[in-house]
Design an enzyme around this catalytic site. Structure first.
Site, PDB file in Angstrom:
ATOM      1  N   ASN A   1      23.843 -37.181  35.671  1.00  0.00           N
ATOM      2  CA  ASN A   1      22.916 -37.496  36.577  1.00  0.00           C
ATOM      3  C   ASN A   1      23.333 -38.950  36.918  1.00  0.00           C
ATOM      4  O   ASN A   1      22.514 -39.619  37.890  1.00  0.00           O
ATOM      5  CB  ASN A   1      21.358 -37.418  35.879  1.00  0.00           C
TER       6      ASN A   1
ATOM      7  N   SER B   1      22.828 -34.566  46.132  1.00  0.00           N
ATOM      8  CA  SER B   1      21.814 -34.899  47.099  1.00  0.00           C
ATOM      9  C   SER B   1      21.907 -34.220  48.402  1.00  0.00           C
ATOM     10  O   SER B   1      22.927 -33.743  48.563  1.00  0.00           O
ATOM     11  CB  SER B   1      21.887 -36.552  47.271  1.00  0.00           C
TER      12      SER B   1
ATOM     13  N   TYR C   1      28.155 -42.888  49.780  1.00  0.00           N
ATOM     14  CA  TYR C   1      27.285 -42.058  49.147  1.00  0.00           C
ATOM     15  C   TYR C   1      27.202 -40.568  49.318  1.00  0.00           C
ATOM     16  O   TYR C   1      27.445 -39.536  48.433  1.00  0.00           O
ATOM     17  CB  TYR C   1      25.603 -42.618  49.131  1.00  0.00           C
TER      18      TYR C   1
ATOM     19  N   ALA D   1      30.018 -38.859  50.781  1.00  0.00           N
ATOM     20  CA  ALA D   1      31.150 -38.675  50.430  1.00  0.00           C
ATOM     21  C   ALA D   1      31.269 -38.327  48.818  1.00  0.00           C
ATOM     22  O   ALA D   1      31.655 -37.206  48.250  1.00  0.00           O
ATOM     23  CB  ALA D   1      32.317 -39.410  50.773  1.00  0.00           C
TER      24      ALA D   1
ATOM     25  N   LYS E   1      28.382 -37.455  46.988  1.00  0.00           N
ATOM     26  CA  LYS E   1      27.749 -36.478  46.578  1.00  0.00           C
ATOM     27  C   LYS E   1      28.197 -35.179  47.084  1.00  0.00           C
ATOM     28  O   LYS E   1      27.825 -33.985  46.413  1.00  0.00           O
ATOM     29  CB  LYS E   1      26.287 -36.776  46.989  1.00  0.00           C
TER      30      LYS E   1
ATOM     31  N   ILE F   1      13.119 -38.693  46.238  1.00  0.00           N
ATOM     32  CA  ILE F   1      12.260 -38.653  45.236  1.00  0.00           C
ATOM     33  C   ILE F   1      11.754 -40.054  44.839  1.00  0.00           C
ATOM     34  O   ILE F   1      12.460 -41.131  44.882  1.00  0.00           O
ATOM     35  CB  ILE F   1      13.304 -38.196  43.606  1.00  0.00           C
TER      36      ILE F   1
HETATM   37  N1  NAD Z   1      15.778 -40.883  43.725  1.00  0.00           N
HETATM   38  C1  NAD Z   1      16.218 -40.146  44.693  1.00  0.00           C
HETATM   39  O1  NAD Z   1      15.543 -39.932  45.532  1.00  0.00           O
HETATM   40  C2  NAD Z   1      17.429 -39.347  44.824  1.00  0.00           C
HETATM   41  C3  NAD Z   1      17.589 -38.412  45.674  1.00  0.00           C
HETATM   42  C4  NAD Z   1      18.831 -37.598  45.813  1.00  0.00           C
HETATM   43  C5  NAD Z   1      19.683 -37.705  44.638  1.00  0.00           C
HETATM   44  N2  NAD Z   1      19.306 -38.700  43.588  1.00  0.00           N
HETATM   45  C6  NAD Z   1      20.328 -38.466  42.427  1.00  0.00           C
HETATM   46  O2  NAD Z   1      19.559 -38.308  41.367  1.00  0.00           O
HETATM   47  C7  NAD Z   1      20.313 -38.993  40.223  1.00  0.00           C
HETATM   48  C8  NAD Z   1      19.346 -39.971  39.593  1.00  0.00           C
HETATM   49  O3  NAD Z   1      18.841 -40.868  40.348  1.00  0.00           O
HETATM   50  P1  NAD Z   1      17.789 -41.851  40.219  1.00  0.00           P
HETATM   51  O4  NAD Z   1      17.124 -42.291  41.315  1.00  0.00           O
HETATM   52  O5  NAD Z   1      16.816 -41.384  38.935  1.00  0.00           O
HETATM   53  O6  NAD Z   1      18.605 -42.995  39.716  1.00  0.00           O
HETATM   54  P2  NAD Z   1      18.608 -44.577  38.830  1.00  0.00           P
HETATM   55  O7  NAD Z   1      19.163 -45.503  39.591  1.00  0.00           O
HETATM   56  O8  NAD Z   1      17.031 -44.723  38.879  1.00  0.00           O
HETATM   57  O9  NAD Z   1      18.993 -44.132  37.640  1.00  0.00           O
HETATM   58  C9  NAD Z   1      20.209 -44.136  37.367  1.00  0.00           C
HETATM   59  C10 NAD Z   1      20.502 -44.225  35.692  1.00  0.00           C
HETATM   60  O10 NAD Z   1      21.823 -44.095  35.701  1.00  0.00           O
HETATM   61  C11 NAD Z   1      22.394 -45.193  34.749  1.00  0.00           C
HETATM   62  N3  NAD Z   1      23.941 -45.453  35.076  1.00  0.00           N
HETATM   63  C12 NAD Z   1      24.447 -46.246  36.252  1.00  0.00           C
HETATM   64  N4  NAD Z   1      25.825 -46.262  35.953  1.00  0.00           N
HETATM   65  C13 NAD Z   1      26.190 -45.564  34.822  1.00  0.00           C
HETATM   66  C14 NAD Z   1      27.290 -45.627  34.026  1.00  0.00           C
HETATM   67  N5  NAD Z   1      28.538 -46.142  34.786  1.00  0.00           N
HETATM   68  N6  NAD Z   1      27.119 -44.864  32.898  1.00  0.00           N
HETATM   69  C15 NAD Z   1      26.009 -44.414  32.317  1.00  0.00           C
HETATM   70  N7  NAD Z   1      24.608 -44.454  32.978  1.00  0.00           N
HETATM   71  C16 NAD Z   1      24.903 -45.346  34.335  1.00  0.00           C
HETATM   72  C17 NAD Z   1      21.559 -46.521  35.312  1.00  0.00           C
HETATM   73  O11 NAD Z   1      21.620 -47.473  34.342  1.00  0.00           O
HETATM   74  C18 NAD Z   1      20.164 -45.815  35.492  1.00  0.00           C
HETATM   75  O12 NAD Z   1      19.402 -45.747  34.206  1.00  0.00           O
HETATM   76  C19 NAD Z   1      21.388 -39.635  40.853  1.00  0.00           C
HETATM   77  O13 NAD Z   1      22.747 -38.918  40.804  1.00  0.00           O
HETATM   78  C20 NAD Z   1      21.151 -39.669  42.158  1.00  0.00           C
HETATM   79  O14 NAD Z   1      22.221 -39.744  43.273  1.00  0.00           O
HETATM   80  C21 NAD Z   1      18.277 -39.270  43.681  1.00  0.00           C
END
Ligand code: NAD
Length: 253
Positions: free
Chosen positions: A92, A144, A157, A159, A161, A190
């Protein structure tokens, strides 16, 4: 609540906040033993504390998922400390930047791919022998809707995903014979702090009104899908990409 993950060791990367935290919480409620991984010690410590307070067996691991040696060491440590092989892995964690083409810098794009694509390959390499030893397992990767429906400033981004989809589906084919399932969640918008921080209130209202569901999704709604995919309820689901976006990307007639 069905305890579909009872006594299973579950690794969730990026578990310190947002969707990752909700997935860890949901997996805990389903009986999972939680290995929460994050690069940010500052965020990880309180997150692990909250999960422990909820009564879940939880250990925190401060690891940069983009560093192969650290990822291999992480999985060895998790198996040793839980005294059991990993049953479920949720990839994630993300490092994401949204910039127009001309502004995309080498360091940024390399870091995005190190964490969001290479990191998934290293984690998959590390976890497969453990899952094989326990007779199977489930890997859930976060993509995503941007993989298929790119928004503005999302060249890198999208690319990234799309890469998650490709590596997951290819892994699903290779790993099926080992009884390891690999599936993808493609969330829409989200309502996590970083995703809504980019908008003012008027933009949030307009964006939500554009969606058939009339709202952004909640991290818990992605967590529910992740728990299903990680569980035996999804035993015949392999290489699937499941969209969870409130109908956002369904073309209007
Ligand atoms: N939030 C959205 O609307 C949304 C939409 C589509 C996809 N996503 C995907 O869902 C996932 C979670 O999204 P989110 O919004 O909760 O993200 P977020 O940025 O809130 O949380 C990501 C977490 O990953 C950690 N992280 C970052 N780099 C890291 C690394 N190198 N090693 C370990 N941990 C690391 C961060 O410290 C953070 O706690 C992601 O893959 C994101 O691309 C999110």
């Amino acid at each position: 609540m069905n305890a579909r993950l009872q006594d299973r060791v579950c690794v969730v990367t990026g578990a310190a906040r947002g969707i990752g935290f909700s997935i860890a919480e949901r997996f805990g409620r389903e009986g999972g033993r939680l290995a929460c991984v994050d690069i940010s010690a500052k965020r990880l410590e309180p997150a692990v504390g909250r999960l422990k307070d909820m009564g879940f067996e939880t250990r925190g691991y401060e690891v940069d998922i983009g560093r192969r040696d650290d990822v291999l060491a992480l999985f060895e440590r998790v198996e040793r400390e839980f005294a059991a092989p990993v049953a479920a892995l949720v990839n994630n964690a993300v490092f994401a930047r949204f910039e127009p083409l001309a502004q995309i810098a080498v360091d940024t794009v390399e870091r995005m791919f190190a964490v969001g694509v290479h990191g998934l390959i290293w984690a998959t390499q590390a976890v497969v022998p453990q899952m094989e030893r326990r007779g199977g397992g489930s890997i859930v990767n976060l993509s995503s809707v941007s993989a298929f429906h790119p928004a503005k400033d999302s060249i890198a981004y999208s690319a990234l995903k799309a890469g998650v989809v490709g590596l997951s589906r290819a892994s699903a084919i290779e790993l099926a014979a080992k009884k390891i399932r690999v599936n993808v969640i493609a969330p829409g918008m989200i309502g996590t702090p970083p995703s809504i921080a980019q908008f003012d209130e008027a933009t949030i209202a307009t964006r939500q009104a554009e969606m058939p569901a009339g709202r952004f999704g909640q991290p818990e709604e992605i967590a529910a899908l992740a728990a299903f995919l990680a569980s035996d309820d999804a035993s015949y689901i392999q290489g699937a990409v499941i969209t969870a976006d409130g109908g956002w990307t369904v073309p209007a007639k």
